[in-house]
Design an enzyme around this catalytic site. Structure first.
Site, PDB file in Angstrom:
ATOM      1  N   SER A  91       0.837  -1.201   0.000  1.00 46.95           N
ATOM      2  CA  SER A  91       0.000   0.000   0.000  1.00 46.95           C
ATOM      3  C   SER A  91       0.868   1.245   0.000  1.00 46.95           C
ATOM      4  O   SER A  91       2.096   1.170   0.175  1.00 46.95           O
ATOM      5  CB  SER A  91      -0.919   0.027   1.234  1.00 46.95           C
ATOM      6  OG  SER A  91      -0.146   0.137   2.425  1.00 46.95           O
ATOM      7  N   TYR A 150       8.732   8.715  16.109  1.00 47.08           N
ATOM      8  CA  TYR A 150       8.967   8.461  14.683  1.00 47.08           C
ATOM      9  C   TYR A 150      10.316   9.037  14.236  1.00 47.08           C
ATOM     10  O   TYR A 150      11.130   8.360  13.607  1.00 47.08           O
ATOM     11  CB  TYR A 150       7.821   9.072  13.877  1.00 47.08           C
ATOM     12  CG  TYR A 150       7.924   8.880  12.385  1.00 47.08           C
ATOM     13  CD1 TYR A 150       7.853   7.614  11.816  1.00 47.08           C
ATOM     14  CD2 TYR A 150       8.078   9.974  11.528  1.00 47.08           C
ATOM     15  CE1 TYR A 150       7.929   7.433  10.440  1.00 47.08           C
ATOM     16  CE2 TYR A 150       8.158   9.815  10.160  1.00 47.08           C
ATOM     17  CZ  TYR A 150       8.086   8.538   9.623  1.00 47.08           C
ATOM     18  OH  TYR A 150       8.163   8.363   8.267  1.00 47.08           O
TER      19      TYR A 150
END
Length: 651
Positions: free
Chosen positions: A388, A529
């Site tokens: 994806s 992150y």
């Protein structure tokens, strides 16, 4: 009038023959190897001459009497009015043996042949290189005074001219062209030579710096440049005059320039930064030879020097001649050309034509296949997280380009759907279900991948997890940092280290790590992150240094926001400029084609510079953004219907 020409297929010779054939009733006999007979028709077409006026003579420069058949010698005997010897090796980078065979022995064979056919006049095209590295002004009546000509090119040019002077039994003349460049009217050139070696450096300066920015140039010795049309016109004109026997004519630019001036002239022609400050290369002469020799004995120094020279497209010996010490007198040439209309044009007037022709036809980059198909066609490419988003868009682009495209992901249904899409478009993916964050499953996947494909040629570390949450909302959510690090750092690392041995064994391979713009800007609310991506970047920098000599390269892409399912939960991004997955895939394709160390947007680089130069200002800007755009309700643990605090600015 009948002529004989050696080197008629060369850059100067081809044009000289055309000039000679413009003379009414002229006939040109030209030496050519038998195996090159197929070129004759093309040469006649270029010259605009019939078979009766352009006659091939089959032979070989390295054979006695040029290897010409006895009956051909008999037919030519007494028929040739002017014999032009141009065939030679004009290349600083050629090996010594080939230069000796062609320039020295070839000239001796040619002189013998000219005597055998009783040529009327022998015109030898030598070179200013015959003077060696003479200190001062080298006149046209000088020869024995040449010095420092140990380099093979200088030595063979000097020795070949000596053969003509001492062994030629027919009347002779010598012509010494300076460094020959393209046509001053068209810019046409057939190879990279002389000043052209520096064109790539000038081009890169233009790409990196605006043309108005002052730059530093190298002020070296003198360099003499002449266009090929001047050399041909001067040679043809002087060779038909009387009283030229046993004389030498230096076909040079009477102006002449220093190396720095030449570089600046071409920089202006290329619209590159102008060189306003020059460093005199002669200063390097103060460095003791023992120091220079000692440094070059170190393997790392030699590797760096070789890498720089290769990257700039410069021959190994080029730097030896930066301080070229010789200037050339050409008063006899000027006297012979006086009133003929033949004169050397000013380099400043035609440099732009040379640059334009080089950039359109000779730039080495034009010969490189910069297409994705040329880079990855038939190669094995692994894209993690390829079911994806960015990974899927990249997989489609690479498969369409002919790559053996391997994708992996946790969701088998998504993998099946991706393969179905690929099949509908006429190509295919090789899909594996694997959880990169699970070290055991990661090892299993790598073993299977090596067994099925023998490793990979390109690895795209795309699989990742992003969490947008302030640190103050994460005090009791340490697992956010653990799971982000597990996938974004340890998972990518596990895959990369599993495939590296295979790349090293093949001495080739490229790894692309998808990082984030947040690493450059230190984006608030993305501490988990950004930290994980920063760790991967740091590892890649270390790895690139360790594997630089083993054919394995690394690219880090500081990807800006991309419209993928990863950012969908954050409504704030609905009003923020983002890339489409296809645009992100284009960046990955560029990373594989050009293999740069880093790819980043201007916004990302600006953020990095701001943090480096004005860290306090950068912190204030980021803190302002942090307070203006708070965590989402979900990030704060709010339930549906709960009120969310409004944005505010701290004093």
């Amino acid at each position: 009038m009948q002529y004989f020409v050696t080197g008629a297929t060369g850059f100067i010779g081809k044009r000289l023959v055309k000039k000679l054939l413009e003379r009414k009733g002229s006939v040109v006999h030209f030496l050519i190897r038998k195996e090159s007979e197929s070129k004759v028709a093309g040469l006649r077409k270029y010259w605009g001459a019939s078979a009766a006026r352009a006659l091939p003579v089959f032979g070989d420069l390295t054979s006695k009497k040029l290897g010409v058949a006895a009956d051909a010698i008999k037919q030519l005997k007494g028929q040739i009015d002017h014999f032009y010897h141009l065939a030679a090796v004009y290349d600083l980078g050629a090996d010594e043996a080939s230069q000796i065979a062609v320039n020295i022995e070839g000239t001796r064979n040619t002189v013998e042949f000219a005597k055998a056919i009783e040529a009327g006049h022998f015109h030898h095209v030598s070179s200013i290189a015959a003077a060696g590295l003479y200190e001062g002004v080298f006149r046209e009546d000088m020869f024995d005074e040449a010095e420092n000509y140990e380099h093979p090119y200088f030595m063979t040019k000097h020795e070949s001219e000596k053969i003509v002077r001492q062994e030629c039994k027919v009347p002779w003349s010598v012509y010494r062209p300076a460094m020959v460049v393209g046509d001053s009217n068209t810019g046409e050139m057939d190879k990279i030579d002389g000043p052209y070696y520096f064109f790539k450096l000038i081009q890169r300066m233009r790409q990196l710096l605006p043309p108005w920015m002052p730059s530093v140039g190298l002020e070296g010795g003198r360099i003499n440049i002449v266009p090929v049309d001047f050399v041909v016109a001067a040679l043809e004109t002087i060779s038909h005059q009387k009283g030229i026997t046993k004389k030498c004519y230096q076909l040079v630019d009477p102006v002449g320039y220093r190396v720095g001036d030449v570089l600046d002239i071409f920089s202006r022609a290329a619209h590159a930064p102008k060189m306003n400050l020059f460093i005199n290369a002669a200063l390097l002469g103060f460095i003791p030879r023992s120091v220079t020799k000692g440094l070059m004995a170190l393997a790392p120094v030699r590797r760096v020097r070789k890498a720089i020279m290769k990257d700039l497209g410069l021959p190994e010996d080029m730097l030896t001649f930066v301080n070229y010490p010789t200037r050339f007198d050409c008063r006899d040439t000027l006297a012979a050309l006086d009133g003929t209309g033949v004169e050397c044009p000013n380099l400043k007037d035609y440099a732009w034509r040379l640059w334009d022709y080089w950039e359109r036809h000779l730039d080495p980059a034009l010969q490189i296949d910069h297409s994705l198909r040329g880079t990855v066609g038939g190669k094995v490419v692994l894209i993690t997280g390829g079911s994806s988003g960015i990974g899927l868009a990249t997989a489609h682009k690479f498969a369409e380009a002919g790559a053996i495209t391997v994708i992996c992901g946790r969701d088998q249904a998504k993998l099946d759907e991706a393969c179905k899409q690929a099949k509908a478009k006429g190509y295919s993916f090789v899909a594996y279900a694997a959880d990169i964050a699970d070290m055991a499953d990661c090892d299993r996947f790598i073993k299977q991948l090596i067994a099925d494909h023998g490793g990979v040629d390109f690895l795209i570390n795309n699989a990742g997890r992003s969490i947008r949450r302030a640190i103050e909302s994460s005090y009791d959510r340490f697992h956010d940092f653990e799971r982000t690090m597990q996938l974004n750092y340890f998972g990518c690392l596990r895959v990369t280290m599993g495939l590296l041995p295979g790349m090293v064994a093949k001495h080739k391979g490229h790894v692309v790590n998808i990082s984030s713009i947040g690493v450059l800007t230190n984006a608030p609310r993305f501490s988990a992150y950004v930290a994980s991506k920063s760790a991967l970047e740091a590892w890649a920098r270390c790895a690139s240094s360790e594997f630089a000599d083993q054919g394995v390269t690394f690219t880090t892409i500081n990807m800006p926001l991309v419209r993928t399912p990863m950012i969908a939960p954050t409504g704030l991004y609905d009003n923020v400029p983002t890339l489409a997955p296809d645009e992100a895939a284009d960046m990955i394709a560029q990373a594989c084609i050009f293999k740069p160390v880093r790819i980043a947007t201007r916004l990302g680089i600006t953020g990095q510079l701001l943090h480096a130069v004005l860290p306090r200002v950068a912190q204030i800007a980021m803190n302002t953004a942090f307070r203006m755009f708070p965590d989402s309700g979900a990030a704060k643990g709010a339930k549906p219907g709960d009120k969310v605090a409004k944005p505010h600015l701290s004093a």
